[in-house]
Design an enzyme around this catalytic site. Structure first.
Site, short mmCIF file in Angstrom:
data_model
loop_
_atom_site.label_atom_id
_atom_site.label_comp_id
_atom_site.label_asym_id
_atom_site.label_seq_id
_atom_site.Cartn_x
_atom_site.Cartn_y
_atom_site.Cartn_z
N LYS A 203 16.78 5.14 24.34
CA LYS A 203 16.47 5.93 25.53
C LYS A 203 16.58 5.04 26.75
CE LYS A 203 12.71 8.11 28.07
NZ LYS A 203 11.29 8.49 28.13
N GLU A 254 1.03 9.80 36.32
CA GLU A 254 1.02 8.91 35.17
C GLU A 254 0.11 7.70 35.35
OE1 GLU A 254 4.13 6.61 32.14
OE2 GLU A 254 4.87 8.02 33.64
N GLU A 298 11.91 12.56 23.05
CA GLU A 298 11.72 11.62 24.17
C GLU A 298 10.25 11.23 24.30
OE1 GLU A 298 12.04 11.62 29.07
OE2 GLU A 298 13.02 13.21 27.92
N GLU A 432 16.57 18.13 37.01
CA GLU A 432 15.21 17.64 36.82
C GLU A 432 14.83 16.62 37.89
OE1 GLU A 432 12.69 15.11 33.53
OE2 GLU A 432 14.04 16.68 32.79
N LYS A 436 11.70 16.72 40.60
CA LYS A 436 10.70 15.66 40.75
C LYS A 436 10.61 15.12 42.18
CE LYS A 436 10.66 14.21 35.92
NZ LYS A 436 11.09 13.17 34.94
#
Length: 446
Positions: A203, A254, A298, A432, A436
């Site tokens: 990834k 996060e 993911e 995406e 964001k």
């Protein structure tokens, strides 16, 4: 602007800190009146802090920047004469790190080194048990008498701050400049997918930057107030260098890591979809996200890697249930992870071990970082890197600096990224990224 500060470690000077409870002044008024470098930290379950000026500044560059900041912080706090009255008002260092070891030299990151932490001269803390004013000093003038005199002066000054009035409207965006066009983006994502399918990568997270020209100069107090209202469950932050005109701010969902004593909290946040226009559509999107093979894969890569990175420090570890975390513009897959440390560890040791998580870097880490450098045509600077605070006990709280921007006057540069795996589609990943951008872009456009 405060005068340049000597590194207290180099000169072996002590620290004096005094705090007192005060009537609660308006957040925006305190921040607007603060002296550069200003700092703000506000996180769920934590006190909100506004820092003004710098009694001391710690900086470091290179791959050992985490250790050097830790050593200098420990030396700074070693000889402290502290009377705080409550834990929330204790002296703390606020700052963060660059994403890459070598930092960034190009604008808008010119004044942001590989690591920088500020020990505020004046700190206002909004805590559950009231509002507290802390005054700190380091150096020849750091006597209890001088600090207590300054404490009284600051208390009187804060009591007389003018009402800031209603929160101002967004400044408006007159022009946008992308660092990456759609064709280059598709080429970069497809090349990363090829590396993943060949087994070189599992990834990688690829990002974009968006430079926005503003109609008016950005008001940092106003945009942070708007972000607080819209994203109360996010970590909100402001970091400013002592020189220049830059402000790095954001409202990130996060958390990287929180350490209090031997208890550590972190988690995996990866896998994204939008919000629905109706409750039924919102729920359908959440269920689709939970059932998405690509997003779950993911997410599990991130969760597994975080557990592996934390394992050498942990006496025990527990993982909560994977759920959907809903924000104003997006929904994410979220898995909480907690641990009990086997021995005392400084929070920066944990920060170094966890950064970058696969949610912002990739796997294997070094291959992912090489891919990021090869693909992204801009400097990440402090984007997607750790920002937060540390105290004298080695406790601290750090977030990953996502949903963020760096502003200089009437220009703001926004950053956003996505995780690329074997079945990623460049067009969907592009969409995406645009999603964001919205948390910051919505507070700039009028």
């Amino acid at each position: 602007m405060g005068a340049p500060q000597r590194d207290p470690v180099a000169v072996g000077e002590g620290l004096v800190s005094r705090a007192v409870q005060i009537p609660t002044p308006p957040f925006r008024a305190v921040l607007a009146d603060a002296t550069t470098p200003r700092t703000v930290w506000s996180a769920p379950g934590e006190a909100t802090v506004v820092g003004s000026d710098a009694a001391a500044t710690l900086t470091a560059n290179g791959p050992d920047r985490f250790r050097r900041i830790r050593d200098r912080a420990e030396a700074l706090f070693e000889t402290g004469d502290v009377h705080a009255g409550t834990e929330a008002a204790c002296p703390r260092l606020f700052g963060g790190f660059a994403f890459h070891d070598d930092g960034a030299e190009r604008p808008p990151w010119t004044d942001f080194p590989g690591a920088r932490f500020v020990f505020p001269r004046v700190q206002v803390t909004y805590a559950d048990n009231g509002t507290w004013l802390t005054v700190n000093a380091v150096g020849p003038d750091a006597t209890p008498e001088a600090v207590e005199t300054r404490l009284e002066e600051e208390r009187e000054r804060l009591a007389n701050l003018p009402d800031p009035g209603p929160v101002g409207d967004p400044p408006g965006v007159t022009d946008r400049t992308r660092t990456t066009d759609l064709d280059d983006w598709c080429t970069g994502v497809n090349a990363a997918v090829d590396r993943i399918r060949s087994g070189e990568l599992q990834k990688v997270v690829l990002a974009q930057a968006l430079e926005c020209s503003l109609e008016e100069r950005l008001s940092i107090p106003d945009i942070l107030a708007r972000l607080a209202e819209k994203y109360p469950d996010c970590h909100r932050f402001l970091v400013e260098p002592a020189s220049g005109d830059a402000s790095f701010f954001g409202a990130t969902p996060e958390r990287l890591v929180t350490r209090h004593g031997r208890t550590v909290e972190t988690g995996a946040l990866a896998g994204t979809t939008g919000r629905g226009e109706t409750p039924a559509e919102d729920e359908w999107l959440a269920e689709e996200l939970m059932d998405s093979e690509k997003n779950v894969h993911e997410h599990e890569l991130v969760a597994d890697a975080i557990r592996d990175q934390l394992a050498p420090f942990a006496a025990s570890m527990s993982t909560g249930e994977r759920t959907v975390r809903r924000l104003a513009t997006v929904q994410h897959l979220w898995t909480p992870i907690t641990a009990e440390l086997a021995r005392d560890e400084h929070v920066l040791d944990l920060v170094e071990a966890l950064h970058p998580t696969p949610a912002v870097g990739g796997l294997p880490p070094e291959k992912a970082l090489d891919t990021i450098r090869d693909t992204e045509p801009f400097d990440r600077g402090w984007y997607a890197a750790p920002v937060g605070w540390i105290d004298a006990a080695g406790n601290g709280s750090f977030a990953v600096a996502l949903r963020s921007a760096v502003s200089t006057g009437d220009v703001a540069t926004l950053f956003a990224g996505v995780g690329v795996v074997a079945d990623s589609d460049p067009d969907r990943e592009w969409d995406e990224v645009q999603l964001k951008y919205r948390p910051i872009l919505d507070e700039l456009e009028n």
